[in-house]
Scaffold this motif. Structure first.
Motif, PDB file in Angstrom:
ATOM      1  N   ALA A   1       0.826  -1.208   0.000  1.00  0.00           N
ATOM      2  CA  ALA A   1       0.000   0.000   0.000  1.00  0.00           C
ATOM      3  C   ALA A   1       0.863   1.263   0.000  1.00  0.00           C
ATOM      4  N   ALA A   2       2.040   1.192   0.619  1.00  0.00           N
ATOM      5  CA  ALA A   2       2.925   2.357   0.721  1.00  0.00           C
ATOM      6  C   ALA A   2       3.808   2.548  -0.505  1.00  0.00           C
ATOM      7  N   GLY A   3       3.753   1.626  -1.453  1.00  0.00           N
ATOM      8  CA  GLY A   3       4.554   1.773  -2.662  1.00  0.00           C
ATOM      9  C   GLY A   3       5.968   1.250  -2.552  1.00  0.00           C
ATOM     10  N   TYR A   4       6.212   0.341  -1.603  1.00  0.00           N
ATOM     11  CA  TYR A   4       7.526  -0.272  -1.486  1.00  0.00           C
ATOM     12  C   TYR A   4       7.617  -1.475  -2.420  1.00  0.00           C
ATOM     13  N   ARG A   5       8.820  -1.785  -2.813  1.00  0.00           N
ATOM     14  CA  ARG A   5       9.095  -3.002  -3.588  1.00  0.00           C
ATOM     15  C   ARG A   5       9.254  -4.144  -2.593  1.00  0.00           C
ATOM     16  N   THR A   6       8.549  -5.248  -2.792  1.00  0.00           N
ATOM     17  CA  THR A   6       8.494  -6.302  -1.783  1.00  0.00           C
ATOM     18  C   THR A   6       9.092  -7.616  -2.274  1.00  0.00           C
ATOM     19  N   ILE A   7       9.888  -8.233  -1.392  1.00  0.00           N
ATOM     20  CA  ILE A   7      10.434  -9.570  -1.605  1.00  0.00           C
ATOM     21  C   ILE A   7       9.981 -10.409  -0.428  1.00  0.00           C
ATOM     22  N   ILE A   8       9.360 -11.553  -0.683  1.00  0.00           N
ATOM     23  CA  ILE A   8       8.891 -12.400   0.411  1.00  0.00           C
ATOM     24  C   ILE A   8       9.479 -13.794   0.275  1.00  0.00           C
TER      25      ILE A   8
ATOM     26  N   GLY B   1       0.280  -8.841  -3.650  1.00  0.00           N
ATOM     27  CA  GLY B   1       1.114  -7.746  -4.121  1.00  0.00           C
ATOM     28  C   GLY B   1       2.606  -7.946  -4.029  1.00  0.00           C
ATOM     29  N   ALA B   2       3.073  -9.128  -3.625  1.00  0.00           N
ATOM     30  CA  ALA B   2       4.512  -9.366  -3.553  1.00  0.00           C
ATOM     31  C   ALA B   2       5.136  -9.240  -4.939  1.00  0.00           C
ATOM     32  N   ASP B   3       6.237  -8.513  -5.014  1.00  0.00           N
ATOM     33  CA  ASP B   3       6.901  -8.308  -6.304  1.00  0.00           C
ATOM     34  C   ASP B   3       7.854  -9.439  -6.665  1.00  0.00           C
ATOM     35  N   HIS B   4       8.529 -10.009  -5.657  1.00  0.00           N
ATOM     36  CA  HIS B   4       9.492 -11.075  -5.904  1.00  0.00           C
ATOM     37  C   HIS B   4       9.305 -12.165  -4.855  1.00  0.00           C
ATOM     38  N   LEU B   5       9.459 -13.412  -5.280  1.00  0.00           N
ATOM     39  CA  LEU B   5       9.223 -14.569  -4.434  1.00  0.00           C
ATOM     40  C   LEU B   5      10.507 -15.389  -4.345  1.00  0.00           C
ATOM     41  N   VAL B   6      10.865 -15.830  -3.119  1.00  0.00           N
ATOM     42  CA  VAL B   6      12.061 -16.644  -2.928  1.00  0.00           C
ATOM     43  C   VAL B   6      11.696 -17.839  -2.060  1.00  0.00           C
TER      44      VAL B   6
ATOM     45  N   PRO C   1      18.621 -21.824  -0.146  1.00  0.00           N
ATOM     46  CA  PRO C   1      18.990 -21.560   1.253  1.00  0.00           C
ATOM     47  C   PRO C   1      19.761 -20.257   1.432  1.00  0.00           C
ATOM     48  N   GLU C   2      20.586 -19.897   0.448  1.00  0.00           N
ATOM     49  CA  GLU C   2      21.330 -18.633   0.509  1.00  0.00           C
ATOM     50  C   GLU C   2      20.460 -17.517  -0.069  1.00  0.00           C
ATOM     51  N   TRP C   3      19.297 -17.295   0.569  1.00  0.00           N
ATOM     52  CA  TRP C   3      18.363 -16.316   0.004  1.00  0.00           C
ATOM     53  C   TRP C   3      18.891 -14.887   0.116  1.00  0.00           C
TER      54      TRP C   3
END
Length: 338
Positions: free
Chosen positions: A184-191, A206-211, A217-219
């Protein structure tokens, strides 16, 4: 009335439903008929007798800090709420505003103050707050701890700007609220998660990148790659053991690591040289004040943010709900209904 109670020797088998006298509000107090409570990892530790300032020495506790209910009666002098108002409990009953102090942090529901796990509960009028009307009782019950912790970490303690990159660890209550607020705040998100299915649900929020940290393991290295080698501006650290070193590798120079929890254990030793080398900040986060809670509720209403309730149980089945939490299969929050 009926209430939940845990007592020594502690553990989930010690959690039971008991009969107790109906409480009466005194001066400055409100009587609330509870409708829902939500679970936090803290509750699992508390029922196990291993959480809090001296909680292991308490003879018995009424668990759960996070609840939604309706004001049934008020004592003399009450002005903040009236009978019929729907309210949320506040995690810290005495933290109204300003920075934390020992006195404020010693007023948590569940321990040392009897918690929300009962049909009728008396709270100080300062210890409850009105809530957005469009949320369900179950959604309101998720706000006092998980939502406010994420809110404080992102908007009170960190100095972030739209477009900054934030990392959310896992898909429990705090991290999912962090994802919703950050989006909602306009941040880029990695989850991160060990489950591709949960990552897909996070993407829908709304997650931008998924790991997938089981596959990677070396995320921390993956975060570096996603940020062009710079690192993340903010990391919500919830794991402790097994995640702290990755967070230190993933954070950018001058970045912020919010220490939320120790779901994976007590954590490894922090490497001072790493913190010195990248000028990163580490901030412990213990929920927040009433002022923060009410600011968060205004933002929730403005952005129409709907808390994620993964599953519900009757409140008398709290043991089964806590066992489900311990299993870690939930996405978002687990809620008990009265």
């Amino acid at each position: 009335m009926r209430a939940l109670q845990a007592a020594a020797p502690w553990g989930l088998d010690a959690l039971q439903v008991i009969e107790a006298p109906d409480p009466t509000p005194g001066r400055g107090e409100v009587l609330v008929r509870m409708r829902a409570v939500s679970l936090n990892y803290r509750d699992l530790l508390m029922v196990g007798g291993v959480y809090g300032r001296g909680s292991g020495t308490a003879d018995k506790i009424t668990p759960f800090s996070d609840g939604c209910g309706v004001v049934e009666a008020v004592g003399p002098g009450v002005t903040r709420v009236a009978p019929g108002d729907r309210v949320s409990t506040l995690f810290f009953q005495n933290w109204i505003s300003g920075p934390p102090t020992l006195e404020k942090l010693s007023s948590a529901l569940g321990f040392p103050i009897p918690g929300a796990g009962r049909e009728l509960a008396v709270f100080r009028e300062d210890g409850v707050s009105k809530v957005p009307e469009f949320l369900t009782d179950q959604q309101v019950a998720t706000l006092p701890c998980a939502a406010l912790t994420a809110w404080r970490a992102l908007f009170e303690d960190a100095r972030l700007q739209p477009g900054d990159t934030v990392v959310l660890q896992g898909t429990g209550g705090v991290s999912i609220f962090g994802l919703q607020f950050a989006h909602a705040a306009g941040y880029r998100t990695i989850i991160t998660s060990s489950s591709d299915a949960k990552l897909e649900r996070a993407k829908a929020l709304g997650a931008d990148h998924l790991v997938n940290y089981r596959q990677t393991p070396e995320w921390g290295r993956a975060v570096r790659e996603l940020t062009g080698g710079v690192g993340a501006d903010f990391i919500m650290e919830v794991g402790g053991a097994g995640t702290m070193q990755q967070s230190l590798r993933a954070v950018r120079i001058g970045g912020h690591i919010a220490i939320i929890g120790v779901v994976s254990g007590g954590g490894e030793g922090i490497q001072p040289a790493v913190l010195i080398g990248n000028s990163a900040r580490m901030q412990g986060v213990s929920v927040g004040s009433r002022d923060m809670f009410e600011a968060m509720c205004r933002a929730i209403a403005l952005h129409d943010i709907r808390p994620v309730v993964d599953r519900t149980y009757p409140w008398t089945e709290a043991k089964a709900a806590l066992e489900a939490m311990r299993g870690g299969e939930h996405f978002g929050k687990i809620v008990l209904e009265f």
